[in-house]
Design an enzyme around this catalytic site. Sequence first.
Site, PDB file in Angstrom:
ATOM      1  N   LYS A 112      78.191  54.598 -19.678  1.00  9.29           N
ATOM      2  CA  LYS A 112      79.297  53.641 -18.121  1.00  9.29           C
ATOM      3  C   LYS A 112      79.636  54.706 -17.320  1.00  9.29           C
ATOM      4  CE  LYS A 112      80.981  50.106 -21.681  1.00  9.29           C
ATOM      5  NZ  LYS A 112      82.220  49.432 -22.362  1.00  9.29           N
ATOM      6  N   LYS A 195      70.541  45.327 -24.318  1.00  6.30           N
ATOM      7  CA  LYS A 195      71.101  44.289 -24.793  1.00  6.30           C
ATOM      8  C   LYS A 195      72.280  42.786 -23.799  1.00  6.30           C
ATOM      9  CE  LYS A 195      75.952  45.909 -24.784  1.00  6.30           C
ATOM     10  NZ  LYS A 195      76.979  45.967 -25.726  1.00  6.30           N
ATOM     11  N   LYS A 198      78.513  42.274 -20.575  1.00 11.85           N
ATOM     12  CA  LYS A 198      78.504  41.388 -19.828  1.00 11.85           C
ATOM     13  C   LYS A 198      78.758  43.078 -18.080  1.00 11.85           C
ATOM     14  CE  LYS A 198      83.702  43.571 -20.375  1.00 11.85           C
ATOM     15  NZ  LYS A 198      83.676  43.853 -22.178  1.00 11.85           N
TER      16      LYS A 198
HETATM   17  N1  AQP Z   1      74.339  41.686 -27.119  1.00  9.29           N
HETATM   18  C1  AQP Z   1      74.931  41.841 -28.216  1.00  9.29           C
HETATM   19  N2  AQP Z   1      74.636  41.870 -29.192  1.00  9.29           N
HETATM   20  C2  AQP Z   1      75.316  41.240 -30.586  1.00  9.29           C
HETATM   21  N3  AQP Z   1      76.673  41.815 -30.888  1.00  9.29           N
HETATM   22  C3  AQP Z   1      77.673  42.084 -28.755  1.00  9.29           C
HETATM   23  N4  AQP Z   1      78.480  42.716 -29.065  1.00  9.29           N
HETATM   24  C4  AQP Z   1      78.323  43.119 -28.056  1.00  9.29           C
HETATM   25  N5  AQP Z   1      77.978  43.208 -27.232  1.00  9.29           N
HETATM   26  C5  AQP Z   1      76.495  42.167 -27.650  1.00  9.29           C
HETATM   27  C6  AQP Z   1      79.450  43.359 -29.790  1.00  9.29           C
HETATM   28  O1  AQP Z   1      80.628  42.228 -29.408  1.00  9.29           O
HETATM   29  C7  AQP Z   1      82.030  43.246 -29.917  1.00  9.29           C
HETATM   30  C8  AQP Z   1      83.068  42.709 -28.263  1.00  9.29           C
HETATM   31  O2  AQP Z   1      83.058  43.789 -27.914  1.00  9.29           O
HETATM   32  P1  AQP Z   1      83.692  44.551 -26.849  1.00  9.29           P
HETATM   33  O3  AQP Z   1      84.703  43.234 -26.540  1.00  9.29           O
HETATM   34  O4  AQP Z   1      83.998  45.821 -27.101  1.00  9.29           O
HETATM   35  O5  AQP Z   1      82.888  45.084 -24.933  1.00  9.29           O
HETATM   36  P2  AQP Z   1      81.878  45.489 -25.003  1.00  9.29           P
HETATM   37  O6  AQP Z   1      81.140  45.773 -26.496  1.00  9.29           O
HETATM   38  O7  AQP Z   1      82.147  46.410 -24.082  1.00  9.29           O
HETATM   39  O8  AQP Z   1      80.069  43.854 -24.548  1.00  9.29           O
HETATM   40  P3  AQP Z   1      79.912  43.885 -23.596  1.00  9.29           P
HETATM   41  O9  AQP Z   1      79.411  42.851 -23.338  1.00  9.29           O
HETATM   42  O10 AQP Z   1      78.711  44.842 -23.896  1.00  9.29           O
HETATM   43  O11 AQP Z   1      80.619  44.867 -22.231  1.00  9.29           O
HETATM   44  P4  AQP Z   1      80.100  45.829 -21.808  1.00  9.29           P
HETATM   45  O12 AQP Z   1      78.971  45.856 -20.818  1.00  9.29           O
HETATM   46  O13 AQP Z   1      81.373  46.530 -21.063  1.00  9.29           O
HETATM   47  O14 AQP Z   1      79.249  47.524 -22.315  1.00  9.29           O
HETATM   48  C9  AQP Z   1      81.456  44.011 -29.942  1.00  9.29           C
HETATM   49  O15 AQP Z   1      81.755  44.132 -31.495  1.00  9.29           O
HETATM   50  C10 AQP Z   1      80.811  44.546 -29.927  1.00  9.29           C
HETATM   51  O16 AQP Z   1      78.886  45.022 -30.969  1.00  9.29           O
END
Ligand code: AQP
Length: 332
Positions: A112, A195, A198
Amino acid sequence: RPRALSGIQPTAGSFHLGNYLGAVRQYVALQETHDAFYMVVDLHAITVPQEPAALRANTRLAVAQLLAAGLDPERCTLFVQSHVPEHAQLGWVMNCLTGFGEASRMTQFKDKAAKQGADRATVGLFTYPILQVADILLYQADAVPVGEDQRQHIELTRDLADRFNTRFGDTFTVPAPHIVKEVAKIYDLQDPAIKMSKSASTPKGLINLLDEPKATAKKVKSAVTDTDTVIRFDPAEKPGVSNLLTIYSTLTGRTIAELEKEYEGRMYGALKTDLAEVMVEFVTPFRARTQEYLDDPDTLDVILARGAEKARAVAAGTLAAAYDRIGLLPPR
Ligand code: AQP
């Protein structure tokens, strides 16, 4: 009952399909077997810039989506992280137990920060996994339902719980990740090597649950597959098709083997058309239920107030024990 704890960020507005299949579905299942605590992690959200009005609205929206997905405030404790001040308080203690080098090895921060540029990344983003450690340990959680991308953070949590217990005496339960292998990583529909996320996905590769169902169907139909024609689950050779099969299987409860059999000799187009329909059938009621909860903010606020009260009752006890163990003088 064993305890479960997890959190989801209120950043993007809509949850995406990876959040739902990788994490939220497991939250719903674990309500039945665990004393479960789930929170919307607004303090984590502010590790990157947030517009205040949007953050407030997205926090309610995240709660509405969790309820729409099936969380039941009678069967779990649902709350907003900032309503329970013990998170920030134990977070500080955990910061003081973590090595700088140890924190520097967190790959999610490295990814990030690289994306944002080293100068723009905040210290909060750097210590995010350590706040997450506090989130989990406050509730003496046994199981933490998350996607694969969170595994390293749960390892850090285990290390810090052990370190604290060894240094100051048994205080924290050492938690284990609850990662369901089949859905641990849902992939981008346009680039099945990365993966679904967002921040990293292209709009066409990311399924937001609250998008227009028609747009969602279109994204499924234009998912990237391969130049072969066989519908077979083989993540190494056929990552795009395998991702679609995983999603299909999880949303319908049908096994991958059953699906492979049904689509034997058929074209990718047939699989995509059917999956698009499955997806529309899933998101349409999900959107409607989310809207119903949003239309009743008073009920949401009552749920959150009760949740925060129940969460604080546990968190305050753990924090007091930790403060005492490390030698902070209690107030009279
Ligand atoms: N692609 C994915 N497959 C399975 N699990 C996923 N999670 C996220 N993406 C996948 C799981 O969702 C939960 C909540 O996530 P978060 O709110 O902490 O957001 P994150 O992991 O930061 O989601 P993103 O979309 O991946 O955000 P960015 O792009 O900002 O990194 C977690 O349990 C996560 O494992």
